[in-house]
Design a protein around this motif. Structure first.
Motif, PDB file in Angstrom:
ATOM      1  N   ARG A   1     -39.362 -17.842 -15.473  1.00 36.32           N
ATOM      2  CA  ARG A   1     -40.149 -19.519 -15.206  1.00 36.32           C
ATOM      3  C   ARG A   1     -39.948 -19.509 -13.645  1.00 36.32           C
ATOM      4  O   ARG A   1     -39.922 -18.867 -12.809  1.00 36.32           O
ATOM      5  CB  ARG A   1     -38.780 -20.276 -15.055  1.00 36.32           C
TER       6      ARG A   1
ATOM      7  N   GLN B   1     -42.778 -27.182 -17.843  1.00 42.44           N
ATOM      8  CA  GLN B   1     -42.367 -25.787 -19.111  1.00 42.44           C
ATOM      9  C   GLN B   1     -41.468 -26.488 -20.195  1.00 42.44           C
ATOM     10  O   GLN B   1     -41.438 -25.613 -20.793  1.00 42.44           O
ATOM     11  CB  GLN B   1     -41.071 -24.661 -17.670  1.00 42.44           C
ATOM     12  N   TRP B   2     -41.836 -27.183 -19.984  1.00 43.85           N
ATOM     13  CA  TRP B   2     -40.670 -28.208 -20.793  1.00 43.85           C
ATOM     14  C   TRP B   2     -39.377 -27.409 -21.228  1.00 43.85           C
ATOM     15  O   TRP B   2     -38.866 -27.592 -22.588  1.00 43.85           O
ATOM     16  CB  TRP B   2     -41.256 -27.664 -22.347  1.00 43.85           C
ATOM     17  N   THR B   3     -38.995 -27.341 -20.831  1.00 45.52           N
ATOM     18  CA  THR B   3     -37.225 -26.866 -20.063  1.00 45.52           C
ATOM     19  C   THR B   3     -36.575 -26.772 -19.373  1.00 45.52           C
ATOM     20  O   THR B   3     -37.531 -27.010 -18.273  1.00 45.52           O
ATOM     21  CB  THR B   3     -37.012 -25.492 -20.843  1.00 45.52           C
ATOM     22  N   THR B   4     -35.092 -27.038 -19.521  1.00 49.38           N
ATOM     23  CA  THR B   4     -34.675 -27.625 -18.362  1.00 49.38           C
ATOM     24  C   THR B   4     -33.912 -25.851 -18.037  1.00 49.38           C
ATOM     25  O   THR B   4     -32.918 -26.016 -17.205  1.00 49.38           O
ATOM     26  CB  THR B   4     -33.115 -28.947 -18.609  1.00 49.38           C
ATOM     27  N   GLU B   5     -33.832 -25.076 -18.772  1.00 49.81           N
ATOM     28  CA  GLU B   5     -33.157 -23.761 -18.328  1.00 49.81           C
ATOM     29  C   GLU B   5     -34.361 -22.974 -17.748  1.00 49.81           C
ATOM     30  O   GLU B   5     -34.665 -22.243 -17.989  1.00 49.81           O
ATOM     31  CB  GLU B   5     -33.144 -22.669 -19.807  1.00 49.81           C
TER      32      GLU B   5
ATOM     33  N   VAL C   1     -39.639 -29.417 -14.882  1.00 49.95           N
ATOM     34  CA  VAL C   1     -39.097 -29.580 -16.021  1.00 49.95           C
ATOM     35  C   VAL C   1     -39.565 -29.707 -17.420  1.00 49.95           C
ATOM     36  O   VAL C   1     -40.046 -29.125 -17.924  1.00 49.95           O
ATOM     37  CB  VAL C   1     -37.590 -29.984 -16.038  1.00 49.95           C
TER      38      VAL C   1
END
Length: 270
Positions: free
Chosen positions: A115, A106-110, A103
């Motif tokens: 990804r 990649q600067w995201t929780t999605e 997370v």
């Protein structure tokens, strides 16, 4: 008592220069836009692609080995299919999936199509090459031993402990779990909530192994699924192991971000 060994000015300067080079590279890298969700239902693979297919009933677990380049397709069997995943490097099982780093890097929780998922050694374990929903949970994990479900229903925690043992591992080897088809979101107050509108009954994901992997899956109700306490174990899922396919030089998962590029460089150095 540990003795502190001072580091030389040269070593400190070298570390600082390396950090600044990584930072500059990341700031100058223009992340690529991720694609739209994969179409539903999943296309039927060619017979020569299929290595094996397993049906995992609701409430049960499954373990398998995936060779580098091979793909794993997980298809939901209907509403209520939440599939928790744990992954280890086959060559060294002390190297395992690390969701916090995944997370953060990649600067995201999605985590969705395009990804990658990192190990605790900074290498890429697998890429998400197909995904129909983007509704996956990296924050809360699977159901605990005392989940609020039907009495006697199986839960993620106990399944994963058994699955780890099947792979020669212990419960302390379990990483934080990634759960597919679990539309957990965060509200304005910072609380978790379940958004079923993000899912359909025929959702699917496909993962590509970026090294030889050991994988454990648990097809168990998510603890935030509001239908869990009244609808039992949930539907069966289909797990299909697919042969390796050629990877393009500009493959999105490998080039979408500076962090992914660096992770694959770490893979190449191993």
């Amino acid at each position: 008592m540990l003795k502190h060994i001072p580091r030389s000015a040269e070593a400190i300067a070298a570390d600082r220069a390396r950090y600044e080079a990584h930072q500059k590279r990341g700031l100058e890298f223009a992340p690529k836009a991720l694609p739209a969700p994969s179409p539903r239902p999943a296309p039927t693979p060619a017979p020569q692609e299929v290595i094996g297919t397993e049906t995992v009933p609701g409430g049960w677990y499954h373990v398998l080995k995936l060779a580098q380049g091979e793909r794993l397709r997980i298809a939901a069997g209907g509403p209520g299919s939440s599939v928790s995943l744990a992954v280890w490097a086959a060559a060294d099982r002390s190297e395992r999936m690390n969701l916090p780093d995944t997370v953060k890097l990649q600067w995201t929780t999605e985590l969705r199509r395009g990804r990658v998922v990192f190990s605790d050694m900074g290498r890429v374990l697998f890429s998400i090459t197909e995904d129909s929903s983007g509704a996956h949970d990296v924050l809360t994990g699977g159901s605990p031993a005392r989940a609020p479900f039907t009495p006697g229903a199986r839960n993620t925690r106990e399944n994963m402990v058994i699955a780890a043992a099947k792979l020669g591992l212990d419960k302390r080897d379990l990483p934080a779990l990634l759960t597919f088809f679990a539309p957990v979101r965060v509200d304005a107050g910072g609380g978790f909530f379940w958004n079923p509108a993000l899912l359909a009954g025929d959702d699917w994901v496909e993962l590509r192994a970026e090294m030889d992997l050991l994988i454990a899956l648990s097809n168990t109700r998510h603890p935030l699924d509001p239908s869990g306490p009244t609808t039992g174990e949930g539907p069966a899922i289909t797990v299909t192991r697919l042969a390796a396919a050629p990877i393009a030089q500009d493959d999105l998962c490998r080039t979408a971000s500076a962090e992914a590029v660096r992770g694959f460089e770490n893979n190449a150095r191993a």
